[in-house]
Design a protein around this motif. Structure first.
Motif, PDB file in Angstrom:
ATOM      1  N   ASP A  73      20.018  -8.573 -13.732  1.00  0.00           N
ATOM      2  CA  ASP A  73      18.950  -8.062 -14.666  1.00  0.00           C
ATOM      3  C   ASP A  73      19.080  -6.442 -14.064  1.00  0.00           C
ATOM      4  O   ASP A  73      18.156  -5.586 -14.890  1.00  0.00           O
ATOM      5  N   SER A  74      19.656  -6.345 -13.456  1.00  0.00           N
ATOM      6  CA  SER A  74      20.559  -4.243 -12.646  1.00  0.00           C
ATOM      7  C   SER A  74      20.778  -3.395 -13.992  1.00  0.00           C
ATOM      8  O   SER A  74      21.426  -4.074 -15.007  1.00  0.00           O
ATOM      9  N   SER A  75      20.542  -2.039 -13.634  1.00  0.00           N
ATOM     10  CA  SER A  75      21.803  -1.687 -15.326  1.00  0.00           C
ATOM     11  C   SER A  75      22.909  -1.847 -14.876  1.00  0.00           C
ATOM     12  O   SER A  75      23.958  -2.038 -15.674  1.00  0.00           O
ATOM     13  N   TYR A  76      23.219  -1.501 -13.333  1.00  0.00           N
ATOM     14  CA  TYR A  76      24.428  -1.418 -13.115  1.00  0.00           C
ATOM     15  C   TYR A  76      24.453  -3.061 -11.754  1.00  0.00           C
ATOM     16  O   TYR A  76      23.872  -2.531 -10.758  1.00  0.00           O
ATOM     17  N   LEU A  77      25.907  -2.969 -11.677  1.00  0.00           N
ATOM     18  CA  LEU A  77      26.109  -3.702 -10.456  1.00  0.00           C
ATOM     19  C   LEU A  77      27.506  -2.757  -9.640  1.00  0.00           C
ATOM     20  O   LEU A  77      28.198  -3.172 -10.240  1.00  0.00           O
ATOM     21  N   PHE A  78      27.359  -1.911  -8.286  1.00  0.00           N
ATOM     22  CA  PHE A  78      28.280  -1.194  -7.786  1.00  0.00           C
ATOM     23  C   PHE A  78      29.001  -2.431  -6.365  1.00  0.00           C
ATOM     24  O   PHE A  78      27.509  -3.228  -5.894  1.00  0.00           O
ATOM     25  N   VAL A  79      30.278  -2.617  -6.640  1.00  0.00           N
ATOM     26  CA  VAL A  79      30.042  -3.507  -5.669  1.00  0.00           C
ATOM     27  C   VAL A  79      31.738  -2.382  -5.169  1.00  0.00           C
ATOM     28  O   VAL A  79      33.086  -2.038  -5.901  1.00  0.00           O
ATOM     29  N   LEU A  80      31.372  -2.609  -3.806  1.00  0.00           N
ATOM     30  CA  LEU A  80      31.873  -1.485  -3.157  1.00  0.00           C
ATOM     31  C   LEU A  80      32.892  -2.098  -2.061  1.00  0.00           C
ATOM     32  O   LEU A  80      32.684  -3.624  -1.028  1.00  0.00           O
ATOM     33  N   ALA A  81      34.360  -1.930  -2.390  1.00  0.00           N
ATOM     34  CA  ALA A  81      35.622  -2.792  -2.241  1.00  0.00           C
ATOM     35  C   ALA A  81      36.177  -2.127  -0.984  1.00  0.00           C
ATOM     36  O   ALA A  81      36.649  -1.152  -1.007  1.00  0.00           O
ATOM     37  N   ASN A  82      36.597  -2.780   0.202  1.00  0.00           N
ATOM     38  CA  ASN A  82      37.317  -1.619   0.962  1.00  0.00           C
ATOM     39  C   ASN A  82      38.424  -1.939   1.009  1.00  0.00           C
ATOM     40  O   ASN A  82      38.820  -3.240   0.892  1.00  0.00           O
ATOM     41  N   LYS A  83      39.121  -1.681   1.728  1.00  0.00           N
ATOM     42  CA  LYS A  83      40.776  -1.767   2.321  1.00  0.00           C
ATOM     43  C   LYS A  83      40.851  -2.521   3.731  1.00  0.00           C
ATOM     44  O   LYS A  83      41.179  -1.369   4.495  1.00  0.00           O
ATOM     45  N   PRO A  84      41.233  -3.705   3.560  1.00  0.00           N
ATOM     46  CA  PRO A  84      41.132  -4.417   4.479  1.00  0.00           C
ATOM     47  C   PRO A  84      42.377  -4.527   5.346  1.00  0.00           C
ATOM     48  O   PRO A  84      42.614  -4.418   6.638  1.00  0.00           O
ATOM     49  N   ASN A  85      43.412  -4.200   4.770  1.00  0.00           N
ATOM     50  CA  ASN A  85      45.458  -4.260   5.513  1.00  0.00           C
ATOM     51  C   ASN A  85      46.446  -3.015   5.015  1.00  0.00           C
ATOM     52  O   ASN A  85      46.864  -2.967   4.360  1.00  0.00           O
ATOM     53  N   PHE A  86      45.616  -1.573   5.343  1.00  0.00           N
ATOM     54  CA  PHE A  86      45.880  -0.592   4.824  1.00  0.00           C
ATOM     55  C   PHE A  86      47.109  -0.120   5.208  1.00  0.00           C
ATOM     56  O   PHE A  86      47.351  -1.226   6.693  1.00  0.00           O
ATOM     57  N   ASP A  87      48.618   0.314   4.750  1.00  0.00           N
ATOM     58  CA  ASP A  87      49.432   0.870   6.107  1.00  0.00           C
ATOM     59  C   ASP A  87      49.455   2.123   6.016  1.00  0.00           C
ATOM     60  O   ASP A  87      48.762   3.127   5.329  1.00  0.00           O
ATOM     61  N   GLU A  88      50.550   2.745   5.739  1.00  0.00           N
ATOM     62  CA  GLU A  88      51.165   4.270   5.363  1.00  0.00           C
ATOM     63  C   GLU A  88      50.243   4.990   4.693  1.00  0.00           C
ATOM     64  O   GLU A  88      50.116   5.680   4.805  1.00  0.00           O
ATOM     65  N   ALA A  89      50.282   3.854   3.737  1.00  0.00           N
ATOM     66  CA  ALA A  89      50.593   4.643   2.146  1.00  0.00           C
ATOM     67  C   ALA A  89      49.022   5.207   2.299  1.00  0.00           C
ATOM     68  O   ALA A  89      49.062   5.880   1.856  1.00  0.00           O
ATOM     69  N   LEU A  90      47.869   4.750   2.643  1.00  0.00           N
ATOM     70  CA  LEU A  90      46.489   5.394   3.257  1.00  0.00           C
ATOM     71  C   LEU A  90      46.724   6.515   3.669  1.00  0.00           C
ATOM     72  O   LEU A  90      46.066   7.844   2.507  1.00  0.00           O
ATOM     73  N   ILE A  91      46.944   6.872   4.337  1.00  0.00           N
ATOM     74  CA  ILE A  91      47.046   7.866   5.123  1.00  0.00           C
ATOM     75  C   ILE A  91      48.329   9.332   4.712  1.00  0.00           C
ATOM     76  O   ILE A  91      47.706  10.126   4.400  1.00  0.00           O
ATOM     77  N   ASP A  92      49.418   8.778   3.753  1.00  0.00           N
ATOM     78  CA  ASP A  92      50.055   9.373   3.412  1.00  0.00           C
ATOM     79  C   ASP A  92      49.622   9.639   1.695  1.00  0.00           C
ATOM     80  O   ASP A  92      49.510  11.515   2.144  1.00  0.00           O
ATOM     81  N   ASP A  93      48.536   9.072   1.361  1.00  0.00           N
ATOM     82  CA  ASP A  93      48.389   9.681   0.171  1.00  0.00           C
ATOM     83  C   ASP A  93      47.615  10.656   0.185  1.00  0.00           C
ATOM     84  O   ASP A  93      47.036  11.414  -0.664  1.00  0.00           O
ATOM     85  N   TYR A  94      46.520  10.386   1.798  1.00  0.00           N
ATOM     86  CA  TYR A  94      45.190  11.383   1.681  1.00  0.00           C
ATOM     87  C   TYR A  94      45.590  13.316   2.033  1.00  0.00           C
ATOM     88  O   TYR A  94      45.585  13.726   1.673  1.00  0.00           O
TER      89      TYR A  94
END
Length: 210
Positions: A73-94
């Motif tokens: 019934d809301s206008s939008y539904l936001f789903v906040l999805a975390n990265k549970p098993n991240f690797d070095e790519a998370l840091i390298d991309d940053y």
């Protein structure tokens, strides 16, 4: 009273949304820009935000949310999805993003990169999941405050089946996990809970000055 405190007193976890009232595209963009600008540990933003408008998908998600009406019934539904098993790519991309944004070199950032990797990459998977999920909750709080400032109603929701959400939205194969949900829209005049006095402990009960 300070304006922002007035707005925080105005907001509540909306139980019934008026499905005939829709958040404008401009206001949606403001909310999402606020989400993007939210602080995160190291600035890594280990999450993604899904903005769900599709009625068929929301009907599926409602079934995975104990049939709570806010989902549809809301206008939008936001789903906040975390990265549970991240690797070095998370840091390298940053690091690549910093190089591109600030005009520095990777060599300039090598110490910072190694510091982040040392702190995060050897964590057990459960701790990685908790850490990245905590970052998503910072976004949740910021979104709720910004929405209140704009007099847009929200309802944060943890009552849903994460495995079903992950399946419906295809999150697992993207290395994501549904952490928390935020329904966004406008309250219904039939939602009696908007008139309930806000129940909070006093500052003396929950705040300690040292």
């Amino acid at each position: 009273m300070n304006t922002i405190l007035n707005k925080l007193n105005w907001r509540y976890a909306t139980k019934k949304f008026d499905s005939s009232k829709q958040v404008s595209k401009a206001d949606l963009d403001t909310l999402l820009e606020g989400a993007k600008l939210t602080a995160s540990s190291y600035g890594l933003q280990p999450y993604e935000i899904y903005v769900i408008k599709n009625d068929n998908i929301r009907q599926e998600l409602r079934k995975a949310s104990y049939n709570q009406p806010q989902i549809t019934d809301s206008s939008y539904l936001f789903v906040l999805a975390n990265k549970p098993n991240f690797d070095e790519a998370l840091i390298d991309d940053y690091i690549d993003n910093i190089v591109s944004t600030r005009g520095v070199t990777k060599e300039d950032l090598e110490g910072y990169s190694q510091s982040m990797k040392s702190a995060l990459l050897d964590l057990p998977n459960d701790d990685k999941n908790k850490w990245s999920s905590n970052q998503a909750y910072i976004v949740l709080g910021n979104l709720m405050t910004l929405a209140a400032e704009m007099e847009i109603d929200t309802c944060p929701m943890e009552g849903f089946n994460k495995e079903q959400y992950n399946k419906i939205l295809g999150l697992t194969k993207k290395g994501l996990n549904a952490a928390v949900v935020l329904a966004v829209g406008y309250r219904s005049t039939e939602d009696d809970t908007q008139h309930y006095p806000k129940v909070r402990y006093s500052q003396e009960q929950i705040i300690t000055h040292i």
